[in-house]
Scaffold this motif. Structure first.
Motif: not given
Length: 283
Positions: A270, A191, A189, A218, A274, A178-182
């Motif tokens: 999102p 998670v 960064k 992160c 951010r 499920q995770s995304e790294i922004w």
């Protein structure tokens, strides 16, 4: 394998035999006898012999470590039972206390304190009545069986250990899916875990461990707020380059901890999340 009972050594009890027997109680639900095993009992695969007997042979349900050489890697009876159950690698990864327990049981408090880089006196300061009473009561009886208070507490401990380790294994797989790294402003960064339904348990559970075990660069975590429709934002490893009090006055932030380590927002987009992360960055 079906077993009749568990044997462990008489006399004083330690965490490793207590926890090893707790796992065996949960797995088999049979009585524990505190005594020296006979040669026949050590050879009987229907009797589990734990932390005594001078033999490590899982096929015969024998889990002793005292015969290992002095330079053997720190390994206690708990280590051997966890290996037998296929849980040792997960336990080493997710139970920070396990390696210290292995050192204490096989190397003693002086060498363990040196290994930890702390004063010897600090070891005793980590004990509590929970440790003392449970171990003393376990050592006091020659036989423990179903229905007795200590036995049932041990069963619960064994159950919780197994549930935690299997749960963490599944949780890591879930986060991986499920995770995304922004990357925020090309500076740091985080998670991010999106909201999925149904939401089970605590959405932030295991996130820090996931970052650590995958060596991700992160500094923060963003995850669904269990008590609202928005998201929680928190520092990873208390990274002081983020201070969430900086966003406390935003209309869509309904809580920012005064120490700055986390905040909760009603924002779900999102891009807005951010923006909040960017505003909290102090560098």
């Amino acid at each position: 394998m079906s077993i009749k009972h568990i044997i462990t050594h008489p006399g004083g009890a330690h965490k490793d035999d207590f926890l090893a027997c707790s796992l065996m109680i949960y797995s088999h639900g049979v009585p524990v006898l505190r005594k020296e095993p006979s040669e026949a009992e050590v050879g009987d695969a229907s009797i589990a012999v734990v932390d005594v007997g001078g033999e490590h042979e899982p096929t015969k349900m024998n889990f002793d470590h005292h015969q290992f050489p002095a330079d053997y890697a720190p390994t206690c009876a708990l280590s051997l039972v966890l290996r037998h159950l296929g849980l040792y690698e997960d336990a080493r990864q997710y139970c920070d206390w396990l390696e210290t327990s292995e050192w204490l049981d096989t190397r003693g408090a002086v060498k363990t304190s040196k290994w930890l880089g702390i004063e010897r006196s600090a070891m005793a300061k980590l004990n509590s009545p929970v440790d003392i009473t449970l171990l003393r009561r376990f050592a006091k009886q020659e036989r423990h069986e179903a229905g007795q208070p200590v036995y049932e507490v041990m069963r619960m401990i064994g159950e919780d250990m197994v549930s935690f380790l299997k749960g963490m294994r599944e949780r890591m797989k879930e986060i991986e899916r499920q995770s995304e790294i922004w990357e925020i402003d090309e500076k740091f960064k985080v998670v991010f875990i999106p909201r999925v339904e149904p939401m089970i348990g605590e959405p932030s559970a295991g996130l820090g461990r996931y970052i650590e075990s995958n060596e991700l660069d992160c500094v923060a975590m963003v995850y669904p707020d269990r008590r609202g429709s928005g998201y929680g934002l928190s520092r990873y490893n208390d990274d002081l380059r983020l201070n969430f009090t900086r966003i406390g006055d935003c209309d869509d932030v309904h809580f920012a901890h005064k120490s700055g380590f986390m905040a909760k927002s009603s924002a779900i987009a999102p891009d807005r999340l951010r923006e909040l992360l960017s505003s909290a960055w102090v560098g």
